[in-house]
Design a protein around this motif. Structure first.
Motif, mmCIF file in Angstrom:
data_model
loop_
_atom_site.group_PDB
_atom_site.id
_atom_site.type_symbol
_atom_site.label_atom_id
_atom_site.label_comp_id
_atom_site.label_asym_id
_atom_site.label_seq_id
_atom_site.Cartn_x
_atom_site.Cartn_y
_atom_site.Cartn_z
ATOM 1 N N ASN A 98 23.516 -12.222 -7.281
ATOM 2 C CA ASN A 98 22.856 -11.986 -5.993
ATOM 3 C C ASN A 98 21.498 -12.648 -5.968
ATOM 4 O OD1 ASN A 98 22.603 -10.968 -3.371
ATOM 5 N ND2 ASN A 98 21.575 -9.128 -4.097
ATOM 6 N N TYR A 99 21.417 -13.852 -6.575
ATOM 7 C CA TYR A 99 20.190 -14.647 -6.530
ATOM 8 C C TYR A 99 18.971 -13.908 -7.065
ATOM 9 C CZ TYR A 99 23.210 -17.420 -3.570
ATOM 10 O OH TYR A 99 24.260 -18.155 -3.089
ATOM 11 N N ASN A 100 19.217 -12.966 -7.948
ATOM 12 C CA ASN A 100 18.109 -12.287 -8.610
ATOM 13 C C ASN A 100 17.232 -11.501 -7.646
ATOM 14 O OD1 ASN A 100 16.898 -11.715 -11.095
ATOM 15 N ND2 ASN A 100 15.324 -13.260 -10.767
ATOM 16 N N VAL A 101 17.769 -11.101 -6.507
ATOM 17 C CA VAL A 101 17.014 -10.290 -5.562
ATOM 18 C C VAL A 101 16.671 -8.947 -6.203
ATOM 19 C CG1 VAL A 101 17.200 -8.989 -3.415
ATOM 20 C CG2 VAL A 101 17.980 -11.356 -3.508
ATOM 21 N N LEU A 102 15.425 -8.524 -6.037
ATOM 22 C CA LEU A 102 14.971 -7.268 -6.629
ATOM 23 C C LEU A 102 14.914 -6.156 -5.590
ATOM 24 C CD1 LEU A 102 12.002 -8.591 -8.805
ATOM 25 C CD2 LEU A 102 14.225 -7.807 -9.622
ATOM 26 N N TYR A 103 15.364 -4.970 -5.996
ATOM 27 C CA TYR A 103 15.211 -3.756 -5.200
ATOM 28 C C TYR A 103 14.308 -2.830 -5.997
ATOM 29 C CZ TYR A 103 18.968 -5.730 -2.487
ATOM 30 O OH TYR A 103 19.722 -6.581 -1.714
ATOM 31 N N PHE A 104 13.184 -2.492 -5.363
ATOM 32 C CA PHE A 104 12.118 -1.802 -6.067
ATOM 33 C C PHE A 104 12.082 -0.306 -5.776
ATOM 34 C CE2 PHE A 104 9.511 -5.137 -7.873
ATOM 35 C CZ PHE A 104 9.792 -6.256 -7.101
ATOM 36 N N GLY A 105 11.507 0.430 -6.725
ATOM 37 C CA GLY A 105 11.050 1.775 -6.445
ATOM 38 C C GLY A 105 9.700 1.712 -5.745
ATOM 39 N N SER A 106 9.199 2.869 -5.352
ATOM 40 C CA SER A 106 7.959 2.911 -4.574
ATOM 41 C C SER A 106 6.707 2.825 -5.440
ATOM 42 C CB SER A 106 7.913 4.177 -3.717
ATOM 43 O OG SER A 106 8.114 5.318 -4.525
ATOM 44 N N GLY A 107 6.891 2.807 -6.760
ATOM 45 C CA GLY A 107 5.759 2.588 -7.647
ATOM 46 C C GLY A 107 5.127 3.868 -8.148
ATOM 47 N N THR A 108 4.538 3.766 -9.333
ATOM 48 C CA THR A 108 3.750 4.855 -9.918
ATOM 49 C C THR A 108 2.374 4.307 -10.253
ATOM 50 O OG1 THR A 108 5.669 5.954 -10.903
ATOM 51 C CG2 THR A 108 3.510 6.458 -11.843
ATOM 52 N N LYS A 109 1.369 4.951 -9.705
ATOM 53 C CA LYS A 109 0.004 4.529 -10.003
ATOM 54 C C LYS A 109 -0.472 5.236 -11.258
ATOM 55 C CE LYS A 109 -4.639 4.012 -8.121
ATOM 56 N NZ LYS A 109 -5.532 4.206 -6.950
ATOM 57 N N LEU A 110 -0.734 4.473 -12.284
ATOM 58 C CA LEU A 110 -1.222 5.027 -13.541
ATOM 59 C C LEU A 110 -2.733 4.871 -13.611
ATOM 60 C CD1 LEU A 110 -0.763 6.170 -16.410
ATOM 61 C CD2 LEU A 110 -0.535 3.796 -17.199
ATOM 62 N N THR A 111 -3.414 5.969 -13.825
ATOM 63 C CA THR A 111 -4.865 5.954 -14.017
ATOM 64 C C THR A 111 -5.152 6.401 -15.439
ATOM 65 O OG1 THR A 111 -5.265 6.466 -11.694
ATOM 66 C CG2 THR A 111 -7.075 6.857 -13.234
ATOM 67 N N VAL A 112 -5.869 5.569 -16.173
ATOM 68 C CA VAL A 112 -6.245 5.900 -17.547
ATOM 69 C C VAL A 112 -7.739 6.186 -17.552
ATOM 70 C CG1 VAL A 112 -6.316 5.146 -19.941
ATOM 71 C CG2 VAL A 112 -4.438 4.411 -18.445
ATOM 72 N N GLU A 113 -8.081 7.396 -17.890
ATOM 73 C CA GLU A 113 -9.491 7.805 -17.899
ATOM 74 C C GLU A 113 -10.072 7.673 -19.306
ATOM 75 O OE1 GLU A 113 -10.359 11.394 -15.932
ATOM 76 O OE2 GLU A 113 -9.570 10.653 -14.019
ATOM 77 N N PRO A 114 -11.361 7.317 -19.368
ATOM 78 C CA PRO A 114 -11.981 7.108 -20.686
ATOM 79 C C PRO A 114 -12.110 8.415 -21.469
ATOM 80 C CG PRO A 114 -13.618 6.934 -18.947
ATOM 81 C CD PRO A 114 -12.303 7.046 -18.265
#
Lengths: 114, 113
Positions: A98-114
């Protein structure tokens, strides 16, 4: 129809902690699973992918992901995060021929605190 | 050079006006893609070119046009912008073979007023 679910919209950890970002998918055919990372203001960058073989795949910067057919999952892990790992992480599925078409999830924002 | 470039980075458009977004890559990739990304949503495929052949998703077929005058360039055209077109537009390229990674540009943020 492929669906990709990332159940956690936001994850916050401290530097040096381990982290797991979850991804579940729904698709019946032969697929590739991949993870992409997006730092603020930049384009998405490829991290790693899985098609077959060893269910644990290694990516760049110490990231790895594990495929589970029984759980329909492809979770991303890192043993010890750095502040520079703060970004949005996208899980994606592509099917064969399928021509390498990507279907994505909605994403996870990772925050790394010091 | 594995860079995918997009112009402009920010675009302000009026409702009803046309919008043209540009993408370029110098990796000689067969396939170029356009995705739409709205806040808290997954990037959504709009269309892609494999070589000179355009493939458009069924639900966006009439809303977006595209052209690929040569291997390096690909445009995304909106004939009459509506408020719902406000989004980030991501261009990507790949060799188009199964499992190949896609290379993404930084995106164009379109705001329609």
């Amino acid at each position: 129809t492929q669906t990709v679910s990332q159940s956690d919209a936001h994850v916050t950890v401290f530097e040096g902690d381990s982290v797991e970002l979850r991804c579940n998918y729904s698709y019946g055919g032969s697929i590739y699973l991949s993870w992409y990372i997006q730092h603020h203001g930049h384009g998405l960058q490829f991290l790693l992918k899985y098609y077959s073989g060893n269910p644990v795949v290694q990516g760049v910067n110490g990231f790895e992901a594990e495929f589970s057919k029984s759980d329909s999952s492809f979770h991303l892990r890192k043993a010890s995060v750095h502040w520079s790992d703060s970004a949005v992480y996208f899980c994606a599925v592509s099917s064969m021929s399928n021509y390498n078409v990507l279907y994505f999830g909605s994403g996870t924002k990772l925050t790394v605190e010091p | 050079d594995t860079t995918v470039k997009q112009n402009p980075r920010y675009k302000l458009a009026r409702v009803g006006k046309p919008v043209n977004l540009i993408c370029s890559q110098t990796m000689n990739h067969d396939t170029m893609y356009w995705y739409q990304k709205k806040p808290n949503q997954a990037p959504k495929l709009l269309l892609f070119y494999y070589d000179k052949i355009l493939n458009r998703e069924a639900d966006t077929f009439e809303k977006f046009q595209s052209s690929r005058p040569n291997n390096s360039f690909c445009s995304l055209y909106i004939g009459s912008a509506g408020l719902e077109y406000s989004a980030m537009y991501l261009c990507a390229s790949s060799r188009g073979r199964d499992g190949d990674e896609q290379y993404f540009g930084p995106g164009t943020r379109l705001t329609v007023l």
